[in-house]
Scaffold this active site. Structure first.
Site, PDB file in Angstrom:
ATOM      1  N   SER A   1       1.070   4.020  -2.894  1.00 49.86           N
ATOM      2  CA  SER A   1       0.719   5.420  -2.593  1.00 49.86           C
ATOM      3  C   SER A   1       1.836   6.350  -3.044  1.00 49.86           C
ATOM      4  O   SER A   1       1.583   7.441  -3.571  1.00 49.86           O
ATOM      5  CB  SER A   1       0.443   5.598  -1.100  1.00 49.86           C
ATOM      6  OG  SER A   1       1.644   5.518  -0.335  1.00 49.86           O
TER       7      SER A   1
ATOM      8  N   ALA B   1       0.853  -1.200   0.000  1.00 48.98           N
ATOM      9  CA  ALA B   1       0.000   0.000   0.000  1.00 48.98           C
ATOM     10  C   ALA B   1       0.883   1.242   0.000  1.00 48.98           C
ATOM     11  O   ALA B   1       0.634   2.209  -0.727  1.00 48.98           O
ATOM     12  CB  ALA B   1      -0.915  -0.002   1.231  1.00 48.98           C
ATOM     13  N   TYR B   2       1.924   1.206   0.814  1.00 47.42           N
ATOM     14  CA  TYR B   2       2.867   2.334   0.886  1.00 47.42           C
ATOM     15  C   TYR B   2       3.516   2.575  -0.475  1.00 47.42           C
ATOM     16  O   TYR B   2       3.549   3.712  -0.971  1.00 47.42           O
ATOM     17  CB  TYR B   2       3.922   2.014   1.946  1.00 47.42           C
ATOM     18  CG  TYR B   2       4.931   3.122   2.157  1.00 47.42           C
ATOM     19  CD1 TYR B   2       4.604   4.239   2.909  1.00 47.42           C
ATOM     20  CD2 TYR B   2       6.213   3.048   1.615  1.00 47.42           C
ATOM     21  CE1 TYR B   2       5.528   5.262   3.106  1.00 47.42           C
ATOM     22  CE2 TYR B   2       7.136   4.055   1.815  1.00 47.42           C
ATOM     23  CZ  TYR B   2       6.792   5.165   2.563  1.00 47.42           C
ATOM     24  OH  TYR B   2       7.704   6.173   2.766  1.00 47.42           O
ATOM     25  N   SER B   3       4.039   1.517  -1.080  1.00 48.08           N
ATOM     26  CA  SER B   3       4.728   1.659  -2.367  1.00 48.08           C
ATOM     27  C   SER B   3       3.777   2.208  -3.433  1.00 48.08           C
ATOM     28  O   SER B   3       4.145   3.102  -4.213  1.00 48.08           O
ATOM     29  CB  SER B   3       5.295   0.309  -2.817  1.00 48.08           C
ATOM     30  OG  SER B   3       6.200  -0.195  -1.859  1.00 48.08           O
TER      31      SER B   3
END
Ligand code: NAD
Length: 235
Positions: A145, A141-143
């Site tokens: 975003s 999810a971080y990557s």
């Protein structure tokens, strides 16, 4: 009149280092953070601090209207989100990570851009991540975003290119800040092992690059994502 900067996530880590650096550069700085209490003991360093969830678009608009004119925006508010493979990620973790890191960046940019364009001068610096270029395992999810932040920066850089408003991003590799408390040691070790300089970066090193991107010195560069990764990035 000193220029005025708004730094999201400015109560901690990279955002705090940017706020301090911009103050040292002579700017007035306002900090927005979900938890301004993170500043405990050092609040006197900054001119004004506002508690705000950057995901709340209307509240962001109201705050920006109150603070205008804002000449410099640094988007540093961010969360790492779930530290699991995608097949174990829940809806809430995915949605919140995209909301804070990507929608939060959109909300603040949308709010400050009309004023910057009208005045014919502005600088926006989005804190993306090497994860947005390469994709870190167990940080899906971080990557995603941060890849979104890089794409959004490219679009807005082009949209505002003839308005005197310069929009860039920076892509740090792993930097020693409190955000790492949410990341497992194995993930940190993996990230450091990918850095040719063989060490964590420091917030002040990121702030030095942001300082340049927030200044008059940057004049023929927009929509770009600048590397600050100890040699990890290959493009
Ligand atoms: N530390 C690293 O290794 C690293 C690497 C690459 C990119 N980044 C990015 O740099 C930025 C800053 O990270 P950091 O390492 O300084 O982390 P940090 O946790 O020290 O600081 C992040 C700040 O953002 C605030 N915040 C979180 N959600 C918010 C919200 N919804 N609204 C307002 N404020 C909110 C937090 O309260 C915190 O003060 C993040 O966008 C992060 O993704 C960090």
């Amino acid at each position: 009149m000193p220029r005025k900067a708004l730094v999201t996530g400015g109560a901690s880590g990279i955002g705090l280092a940017c706020a301090r650096r911009l103050m040292a550069d002579g700017l007035e700085v306002a900090i927005v953070d979900l938890r301004p209490d993170h500043l405990a003991g050092i609040a006197g360093d900054v001119t004004s601090i506002h508690e705000l969830d950057v995901v709340d678009g209307p509240a962001v608009n109201r705050l920006v209207a109150e603070l205008e004119p804002i000449d410099v925006l640094v988007n540093s508010a961010g969360v790492t989100g779930p530290n699991v493979p995608v097949w174990e990620m829940d809806d809430e973790g995915w949605a919140r990570t995209i909301a804070v890191n990507l929608t939060g960046t959109f909300n603040t940019m949308r709010a400050v851009l009309p004023g910057m364009r009208e005045r014919g001068w502005g600088r926006i610096v989005n804190i993306a991540s090497i994860a947005g270029k390469e994709g870190n395992p167990n940080l899906g999810a971080y990557s995603a975003s941060k890849a979104g932040v890089i794409g959004l920066t490219k679009s807005v850089g082009k949209e505002a290119a003839t308005d005197g408003v310069i929009v860039n991003a920076v892509a740090p590799a792993v930097i020693a800040t409190p955000i790492l408390e949410g990341v497992g040691q194995a993930t940190i070790d993996y990230m450091v092992s990918k850095i040719p300089m063989g060490r964590l970066g420091q917030s002040e090193e990121v702030a030095a690059l942001v300082s340049w991107l927030a200044s008059d010195e940057v004049s023929f560069s927009t929509g770009h994502t600048y590397d600050i990764s100890g040699g990890r990035a290959t493009y």
